[in-house]
Motif scaffolding. Structure first.
Motif, PDB file in Angstrom:
ATOM      1  N   HIS A 171       0.818  -1.219   0.000  1.00 22.16           N
ATOM      2  CA  HIS A 171       0.000   0.000   0.000  1.00 22.16           C
ATOM      3  C   HIS A 171       0.848   1.265   0.000  1.00 22.16           C
ATOM      4  O   HIS A 171       0.379   2.330   0.426  1.00 22.16           O
ATOM      5  N   ALA A 172       2.079   1.141  -0.476  1.00 22.34           N
ATOM      6  CA  ALA A 172       2.977   2.306  -0.455  1.00 22.34           C
ATOM      7  C   ALA A 172       2.372   3.484  -1.237  1.00 22.34           C
ATOM      8  O   ALA A 172       2.415   4.625  -0.779  1.00 22.34           O
ATOM      9  N   ASP A 173       1.773   3.204  -2.400  1.00 29.13           N
ATOM     10  CA  ASP A 173       1.221   4.308  -3.203  1.00 29.13           C
ATOM     11  C   ASP A 173      -0.013   4.909  -2.524  1.00 29.13           C
ATOM     12  O   ASP A 173      -0.206   6.127  -2.516  1.00 29.13           O
ATOM     13  N   ASP A 174      -0.855   4.028  -1.934  1.00 30.12           N
ATOM     14  CA  ASP A 174      -2.037   4.538  -1.210  1.00 30.12           C
ATOM     15  C   ASP A 174      -1.608   5.435  -0.052  1.00 30.12           C
ATOM     16  O   ASP A 174      -2.261   6.420   0.267  1.00 30.12           O
ATOM     17  N   TYR A 175      -0.504   5.047   0.566  1.00 30.68           N
ATOM     18  CA  TYR A 175       0.000   5.812   1.706  1.00 30.68           C
ATOM     19  C   TYR A 175       0.392   7.228   1.256  1.00 30.68           C
ATOM     20  O   TYR A 175       0.035   8.225   1.893  1.00 30.68           O
ATOM     21  N   VAL A 176       1.087   7.305   0.139  1.00 33.96           N
ATOM     22  CA  VAL A 176       1.496   8.614  -0.374  1.00 33.96           C
ATOM     23  C   VAL A 176       0.251   9.440  -0.707  1.00 33.96           C
ATOM     24  O   VAL A 176       0.165  10.632  -0.373  1.00 33.96           O
ATOM     25  N   ASP A 177      -0.783   8.819  -1.313  1.00 38.11           N
ATOM     26  CA  ASP A 177      -2.031   9.539  -1.628  1.00 38.11           C
ATOM     27  C   ASP A 177      -2.681  10.073  -0.355  1.00 38.11           C
ATOM     28  O   ASP A 177      -3.181  11.194  -0.314  1.00 38.11           O
ATOM     29  N   PRO A 196      10.275   3.474  10.509  1.00 39.67           N
ATOM     30  CA  PRO A 196       9.713   3.799   9.210  1.00 39.67           C
ATOM     31  C   PRO A 196       9.263   2.557   8.444  1.00 39.67           C
ATOM     32  O   PRO A 196       9.812   2.202   7.421  1.00 39.67           O
ATOM     33  N   VAL A 197       8.239   1.895   8.957  1.00 39.04           N
ATOM     34  CA  VAL A 197       7.812   0.633   8.348  1.00 39.04           C
ATOM     35  C   VAL A 197       6.288   0.629   8.230  1.00 39.04           C
ATOM     36  O   VAL A 197       5.604   0.917   9.195  1.00 39.04           O
ATOM     37  N   LEU A 198       5.761   0.337   7.054  1.00 32.16           N
ATOM     38  CA  LEU A 198       4.298   0.192   6.910  1.00 32.16           C
ATOM     39  C   LEU A 198       3.942  -1.189   7.444  1.00 32.16           C
ATOM     40  O   LEU A 198       3.735  -2.140   6.702  1.00 32.16           O
ATOM     41  N   GLU A 199       3.882  -1.259   8.751  1.00 37.96           N
ATOM     42  CA  GLU A 199       3.895  -2.567   9.416  1.00 37.96           C
ATOM     43  C   GLU A 199       2.671  -3.420   9.105  1.00 37.96           C
ATOM     44  O   GLU A 199       2.765  -4.643   9.076  1.00 37.96           O
ATOM     45  N   ARG A 200       1.534  -2.796   8.877  1.00 43.94           N
ATOM     46  CA  ARG A 200       0.336  -3.629   8.641  1.00 43.94           C
ATOM     47  C   ARG A 200       0.441  -4.381   7.311  1.00 43.94           C
ATOM     48  O   ARG A 200      -0.061  -5.489   7.189  1.00 43.94           O
ATOM     49  N   ASP A 201       1.088  -3.767   6.330  1.00 42.59           N
ATOM     50  CA  ASP A 201       1.266  -4.460   5.045  1.00 42.59           C
ATOM     51  C   ASP A 201       2.115  -5.711   5.222  1.00 42.59           C
ATOM     52  O   ASP A 201       1.809  -6.770   4.674  1.00 42.59           O
ATOM     53  N   TYR A 231      11.543  -2.828  15.361  1.00 42.56           N
ATOM     54  CA  TYR A 231      10.613  -1.693  15.296  1.00 42.56           C
ATOM     55  C   TYR A 231       9.349  -1.996  16.059  1.00 42.56           C
ATOM     56  O   TYR A 231       8.777  -3.073  15.920  1.00 42.56           O
ATOM     57  N   VAL A 232       8.931  -1.018  16.871  1.00 46.51           N
ATOM     58  CA  VAL A 232       7.565  -1.066  17.380  1.00 46.51           C
ATOM     59  C   VAL A 232       6.999   0.335  17.219  1.00 46.51           C
ATOM     60  O   VAL A 232       7.430   1.262  17.897  1.00 46.51           O
ATOM     61  N   ASP A 233       6.089   0.484  16.254  1.00 47.95           N
ATOM     62  CA  ASP A 233       5.407   1.755  16.007  1.00 47.95           C
ATOM     63  C   ASP A 233       6.284   2.884  15.492  1.00 47.95           C
ATOM     64  O   ASP A 233       5.887   3.599  14.602  1.00 47.95           O
ATOM     65  N   THR A 234       7.462   3.041  16.075  1.00 53.22           N
ATOM     66  CA  THR A 234       8.240   4.249  15.849  1.00 53.22           C
ATOM     67  C   THR A 234       9.014   4.224  14.536  1.00 53.22           C
ATOM     68  O   THR A 234       9.379   5.264  14.020  1.00 53.22           O
ATOM     69  N   ARG A 274      11.363   5.364   2.584  1.00 56.96           N
ATOM     70  CA  ARG A 274      11.990   4.555   3.652  1.00 56.96           C
ATOM     71  C   ARG A 274      10.928   3.771   4.413  1.00 56.96           C
ATOM     72  O   ARG A 274      11.095   2.600   4.719  1.00 56.96           O
ATOM     73  N   ARG A 275       9.815   4.453   4.686  1.00 54.94           N
ATOM     74  CA  ARG A 275       8.722   3.826   5.431  1.00 54.94           C
ATOM     75  C   ARG A 275       8.139   2.636   4.666  1.00 54.94           C
ATOM     76  O   ARG A 275       7.573   1.719   5.247  1.00 54.94           O
ATOM     77  N   SER A 276       8.240   2.686   3.352  1.00 51.06           N
ATOM     78  CA  SER A 276       7.573   1.692   2.508  1.00 51.06           C
ATOM     79  C   SER A 276       8.451   0.516   2.127  1.00 51.06           C
ATOM     80  O   SER A 276       7.943  -0.475   1.623  1.00 51.06           O
ATOM     81  N   ASP A 277       9.775   0.672   2.281  1.00 55.39           N
ATOM     82  CA  ASP A 277      10.633  -0.396   1.762  1.00 55.39           C
ATOM     83  C   ASP A 277      11.724  -0.744   2.776  1.00 55.39           C
ATOM     84  O   ASP A 277      12.670   0.031   2.973  1.00 55.39           O
ATOM     85  N   PRO A 278      11.614  -1.905   3.419  1.00 53.97           N
ATOM     86  CA  PRO A 278      12.598  -2.268   4.450  1.00 53.97           C
ATOM     87  C   PRO A 278      14.013  -2.382   3.897  1.00 53.97           C
ATOM     88  O   PRO A 278      14.981  -2.242   4.644  1.00 53.97           O
ATOM     89  N   ARG A 279      14.165  -2.571   2.591  1.00 56.17           N
ATOM     90  CA  ARG A 279      15.507  -2.710   2.019  1.00 56.17           C
ATOM     91  C   ARG A 279      16.244  -1.376   1.997  1.00 56.17           C
ATOM     92  O   ARG A 279      17.462  -1.335   1.888  1.00 56.17           O
TER      93      ARG A 279
END
Ligand code: SF4
Ligand code: SF4
Length: 343
Positions: free
Chosen positions: A29-35, A128-133, A123-126, A54-59
């Motif tokens: 949902h990286a693109d939805d997130y940006v929207d 840069p990871v879209l953790e639910r995805d 990471y917990v909450d803090t 960064r938030r969207s891609d763990p790599r």
């Protein structure tokens, strides 16, 4: 035992209720997130605007990252913290701030992972990871129409945490969407903040308004807040997947009696020192006295009566204009319902 099984065993031994593995790739949902950010539906949570890639891609966060270890911990503290209370607090805040406890366990799990080689980032909450995805990819649960992650056994009452790792772990299979035709969370929302399935307008959400929002509560939402003074559980409570929920094993998630058993108006007597003492180690301490008393005033305006007016009149003289304005609003609400107080 495979490496995956070993890691899951360690996670269970550390008190995590579930542990599954997602491949490291760009979040779905990286693109939805940006929207969502570009539409301004995140309100004043400016930190969410930073580093969307960064938030969207763990790599990007951990070069060479191969897998995301997704962890869940049950925090369900039960139904009612105390009898006859005139206020409500979101369940996750009924006791200690979960970050400290989970961070300690994540660090311990990272130490165990180090024995297998590789690099690891918790990471917990803090973070840069879209953790639910990643939790959905790992089959921990799925992204519910409320936008919250739903777990087939824990329902809605769990915290998510992750460890990014360079270990080449075998990913688990996704579990798929099990919301079906249900729209209970959307119907339950008192402010219509879930504008469509999996679309949240944070600016309308009582969790955002009572916690993240630093300014006044917009008048259009004050009555809908009811007696909530920190967060809102309505869309979580409504979810039928909670039928399997069990009370948390972790005692520090169960209701702390000092936070309950008060009358709403008692909170208006808290000065900074008393506020910090009462909410020591609680997530509520984070919003500080002024925002908390702002919320208390709104709740009193909704559920209070003439006996609350003296405390509100004191609050209306508070040097902090945020508290004073909301106290004036509450007094007007009570007087509108019951008539002016006799002098
Ligand atoms: S937390 Fe409350 S206000 Fe926010 S979306 Fe859920 S039900 Fe609506
Ligand atoms: S309440 Fe229904 S629609 Fe909402 S998340 Fe739960 S199952 Fe999905």
């Amino acid at each position: 035992m495979s490496t995956q099984e070993q890691i899951k065993l360690w996670a269970r031994q550390l008190g995590f209720d579930d542990c599954r593995i997602a491949p490291a790739r760009r979040a779905s949902h990286a693109d939805d997130y940006v929207d969502w950010i570009e539409d301004g539906r995140h309100g004043d949570m400016a930190w969410l605007e930073r580093n969307p890639e960064r938030r969207s891609d763990p790599r990007i966060v951990l070069p060479g990252c191969k897998a995301v270890i997704c962890l869940a911990i049950n925090y369900y503290p039960g139904d009612q913290p105390a009898e006859g209370m005139d206020y409500r607090i979101a369940r996750y805040a009924w006791n200690d701030d979960y970050h400290d406890l989970i961070e300690k366990r994540l660090k311990q799990l990272c130490r165990q992972l180090e024995t297998l080689g590789g690099q690891h980032k918790p990471y917990v909450d803090t973070g840069p990871v879209l953790e639910r995805d990643f939790a959905s990819d790992a089959g921990l649960g799925w992204n519910g129409k409320s936008t919250m992650q739903i777990h087939r056994k824990l329902g809605t009452w769990f915290f998510l945490a992750e460890i990014l790792t360079t270990l080449p772990l075998q990913a688990d299979e996704a579990f798929g969407d099990h919301c079906g035709k249900c729209v209970a969370c959307i119907d339950a929302c008192p402010t219509a903040a879930i504008t469509a399935p999996r679309r949240l307008d944070a600016r309308r959400c009582i969790s955002y308004l009572t916690i993240e929002n630093k300014g006044p509560i917009p008048e259009e939402f004050r009555e809908a807040m009811g007696n909530r003074i920190y967060g809102c559980d309505d869309c979580l409570d409504a979810c039928p997947w909670n039928r399997f929920a069990r009370t948390a094993r972790e005692a520090s998630f169960l209701a702390r009696k000092e936070i309950f058993g008060h009358h709403l108006r008692d909170f208006l007597g808290l000065d900074d020192v008393a506020f910090n003492k009462l909410f020591q180690k609680s997530p509520i301490k984070r919003i500080k006295r002024a925002r908390f008393l702002r919320n208390v005033c709104v709740a009193l305006g909704n559920v209070g009566g003439p006996s609350d007016l003296p405390a509100l009149e004191m609050a209306a003289k508070d040097p902090d204009p945020l508290i004073a304005e909301h106290a004036h609003w509450a007094i007007a609400q009570i007087q509108r319902k019951t008539g002016p107080a006799s002098s």
